[in-house]
Write an enzyme that holds these catalytic residues in place. Structure first.
Site, PDB file in Angstrom:
ATOM      1  CG  ASP A  73      -4.101 -16.441  52.084  1.00  0.00           C
ATOM      2  OD1 ASP A  73      -5.193 -17.018  52.145  1.00  0.00           O
ATOM      3  OD2 ASP A  73      -3.890 -15.352  52.615  1.00  0.00           O
ATOM      4  CG  ASP A 126      -1.844  -9.453  58.630  1.00  0.00           C
ATOM      5  OD1 ASP A 126      -0.789 -10.137  58.589  1.00  0.00           O
ATOM      6  OD2 ASP A 126      -2.753  -9.581  57.786  1.00  0.00           O
TER       7      ASP A 126
END
Length: 726
Positions: free
Chosen positions: A442, A68
């Site tokens: 993350d 992505d």
């Protein structure tokens, strides 16, 4: 896990040319010279959403993966690792690293196409089709008049881009919000199929069993994002007219579709695009010969309390038409599952939740649960070989058929080796201990004692998701602080990031608004914390108590991350830079109070850096160049010849030099590149080439012990290290 941290600053467009090449700008004095560098990833392995895997149906071993924000990769069978294919894209093209779909040509396998574009918002850039005739070694770009969402909801559906299997000059592209498009010249030009009735498309599929070689395939299926109307359309005349497939299920969105060798069409469905927010779904098969639909879902959402999920991944066995795999999506209560059927979906066996999952190639993965299984694939030449994607990489197996005879399918994260898709947000290279320590979006961050191997201890513990900043005390380098999304918003290490303890307390604004960033004085005795939407706070007792500084600004509440900076020599000096207004501040009393600089700095700059070994020297990189202070931030002057700067860092000085080596990602005419200066910025060297640009460079720092070694934190290509070629 949450989606990868994607601050909007990643998509800031820097001034300058679109490639590392001479431009028509007049060359200023001291034009940068080129020097040879080698570049490689500091391995973490994975770390981002691999949104799709595509096998070529005619050439064994030809496999691609799309991500992505990190571009596309090709599998190297002889090396058992993935090769990045888009490192030629630079800062101005960073959005093309979001790959919403990928197509590999069954008739001419050397041809591969990428539908590239990251964001659908108004501030997003336009997208492009990237075409290659050499397996992705080089690319030709065709700009598109609309945006694609490689990092938008629905990025794991598909594939949206498909090649006609009978006439490969024809390609079909389904877009996120701009309808259906056709190319008849190998993706060089595109025209909209105006008769297609829906704007938001999730998948396109040529029926390879229809038609004949050399002629356009007549039967085509298209799935759309529509919960209220028909969600699956079909054309039987090469795309001239379209009609809803009769009898189809309602109230669901097609995620993946595939046609078995016996002509049966299989589809997975969810009630949202995913990878989040899917609460129900189903698996259906359709027989075109008699227009018969059958619900073959392995499990129904909601059977247990809060057990909500949809279906996404779908893989058919090319050699055995009744054998297939499907995956759940967004099943957080029980965990995502993969189901296998050998009787066309009449019965199913779960093959993931109770199966061993090897994670030795990336120890941090052992703490995570497979999630976001948005795609699932079987090797068309080996029925036992399967891959599935997750929010942090790929798992693979060579015994997908084991459960057929009562065995256990064993999965391994080794299938991700070579894919590096983390987003480093801060890097430090202390003068002792590990040469590189990171803060990562993350996944916490890592201490790398070995730059050529994954760290066996995994992430910082506790990891606490996205870590926004990390810094060490210059004269007490084992003392390191970091901010994160954990309960206390920040942690302290006294042993060089081997172990961590949470601060005893935090400013109320950090708990309420978000952690922001932190600095530590050169002697390690004073901490300066700037939470989101907050004035700065300082502590002199390692975070037991916090006091608001006097006279400083309130930091931004949006994607901008204003950064506090400590002087690298004088423990009483600290610096702040307000990205919103372009105002710089300085403190000469240990962060107790701040004053405005006499010089106005351009707004929308990035992280300031103080100079090791030089008291009162602070540099601020901006879109308009670098502003430098030598009087403790009281005044600044603009450096000559630097047109723009997105990231700045310092490293060990060259032999015979007093000033640290300077590393810069930005524009020095006539090049837009990564630079090094060994003489305080008087002259510069270009360190990379047109093939090693790595998208957006989010952060840069030099090694404090090895001159010439530089570390890059990218917007989706992970951690990179560059060194002078030997």
């Amino acid at each position: 896990m949450m989606p990868l941290f994607r601050p909007r600053s990643l998509i800031i467009t820097l001034l300058g040319v679109a490639a590392i090449c001479a431009s028509t700008l007049s060359a200023a004095p001291a034009k940068p010279a080129f020097t040879n560098y080698t570049w490689r990833n500091v391995p973490i392995t994975g770390g981002g959403f691999v949104s799709g895997i595509v096998f070529n149906s005619t050439q064994p071993g030809l496999i691609y993966a799309r991500t992505d924000v990190g571009g596309a990769y090709r599998w190297l069978p002889d090396k058992s690792r993935w090769l990045p294919l888009n490192d030629d894209l630079g800062t101005e093209d960073t959005e093309l690293l979001g790959i919403v779909s990928l197509a590999t040509d069954p008739l001419e396998p050397q041809r591969v196409y990428l539908a590239a574009g990251q964001y659908l918002a108004d501030w997003g850039k336009n997208s492009a089709i990237l075409s290659s005739t050499d397996y992705g070694a080089t690319w030709q770009r065709t700009p598109l008049p609309f945006k694609l969402g490689g990092n938008a909801d629905g990025r794991s559906t598909g594939e949206r881009l498909q090649i006609d299997p009978h006439k490969n000059n024809r390609l079909l592209l389904g877009t996120n919000q701009d309808g259906l498009w056709l190319s008849e010249d190998f993706a060089l030009t595109w025209k909209k199929i105006t008769r297609f009735p829906v704007a938001s498309i999730t998948l396109t599929l040529f029926d390879h069993l229809s038609g004949s070689a050399g002629n356009p395939t007549p039967v085509i299926y298209v799935g759309v994002n529509d919960l209220k109307g028909p969600a699956l359309f079909r054309s039987t005349d090469t795309g001239k007219t379209w009609n809803p497939v009769p009898g189809q299920p309602s109230g669901l969105i097609p995620h993946h579709a595939a046609i078995a060798t016996d002509g049966i069409l299989y589809l997975t469905y969810g009630d949202y695009l995913g990878p989040n927010d899917v609460t129900r779904g189903a698996v259906w098969k359709y027989s075109p010969s008699d227009n018969r639909w059958t619900d073959i879902s392995p499990a129904q959402p909601g059977m247990l309390d809060r057990d909500t999920f949809g279906y996404a991944g779908l893989a058919l066995d090319a050699k055995n038409p009744g054998n297939l795999l499907v995956s759940t999506l967004n099943r957080w209560t029980l965990g995502d599952e993969i189901f296998r059927s050998t009787d066309s979906g009449a019965t199913w066996k779960p093959i993931l939740s109770s199966a061993p999952q090897g994670t030795s190639t990336a120890p941090y993965v052992a703490k995570l649960k497979p999630h976001w299984i948005g795609d699932l694939d079987l090797d068309p030449f080996d029925s036992a070989r399967a891959y599935f994607v997750t929010g942090y990489g790929i798992f693979g197996t060579d015994n997908a058929t084991a459960t057929d005879s009562g065995g256990i399918t064993r999965w391994s994260f080794a299938a991700t080796v070579g894919i590096e898709e983390t987003v480093p947000l801060a890097l430090i290279s202390p003068p002792e201990g590990a040469p590189l320590v990171s803060a990562i979006g993350d996944f916490g961050g890592f201490r790398h004692d070995n730059l050529n191997a994954v760290t066996p201890r995994g992430t910082h513990a506790p990891m606490y998701g996205t870590n926004l900043s990390i810094e060490f005390a210059e004269n007490a380098p084992a003392k390191i602080v970091r901010t994160h999304s954990g309960p206390t918003r920040a942690s302290l290490s006294l042993d060089g990031a081997l172990t961590w303890i949470d601060f005893p307390s935090a400013p109320p604004t950090a708990l309420k608004n978000g952690p922001g960033k932190i600095a530590i004085s050169t002697d390690g005795k004073t901490l300066l914390w700037l939470p989101k939407k907050s004035a700065p706070f300082f502590s002199t007792d390692d975070g037991t108590t916090w006091t608001a500084s006097i006279g400083a600004f309130v930091s931004a509440a949006d994607y901008r991350n204003d950064t506090p900076v400590a002087d690298r020599v004088d423990p009483s000096k600290f610096y702040l830079y307000d990205q919103t207004t372009g105002t710089a501040y300085y403190s000469h009393d240990g962060a107790r109070s701040f004053k405005k600089s006499a010089t106005r700095i351009p707004a929308a700059g990035t992280t300031p850096k103080s100079v090791p070994g030089h008291a009162g020297h602070i540099w601020i990189p901006t879109e308009s160049g670098i502003y430098r202070s030598t009087d403790g931030g009281v005044t600044y002057s603009k450096m000559e010849n630097i047109l723009s700067a997105s990231a700045l860092g310092f490293g060990k000085p060259a032999a015979g030099q007093r000033h640290p080596a300077i590393y810069l990602a930005g524009k020095i005419p006539p090049y837009h590149a990564i630079f090094r200066s060994d003489d305080g910025g008087l002259t510069w060297l270009v360190l990379n080439t047109a093939r090693t640009r790595f998208g957006f460079i989010n952060v840069i720092t030099g090694d404090s012990r090895t001159h010439g070694r530089v570390y890059l934190g990218t917007g989706g290509r992970g951690l990179l290290v560059g060194e002078p070629a030997r």
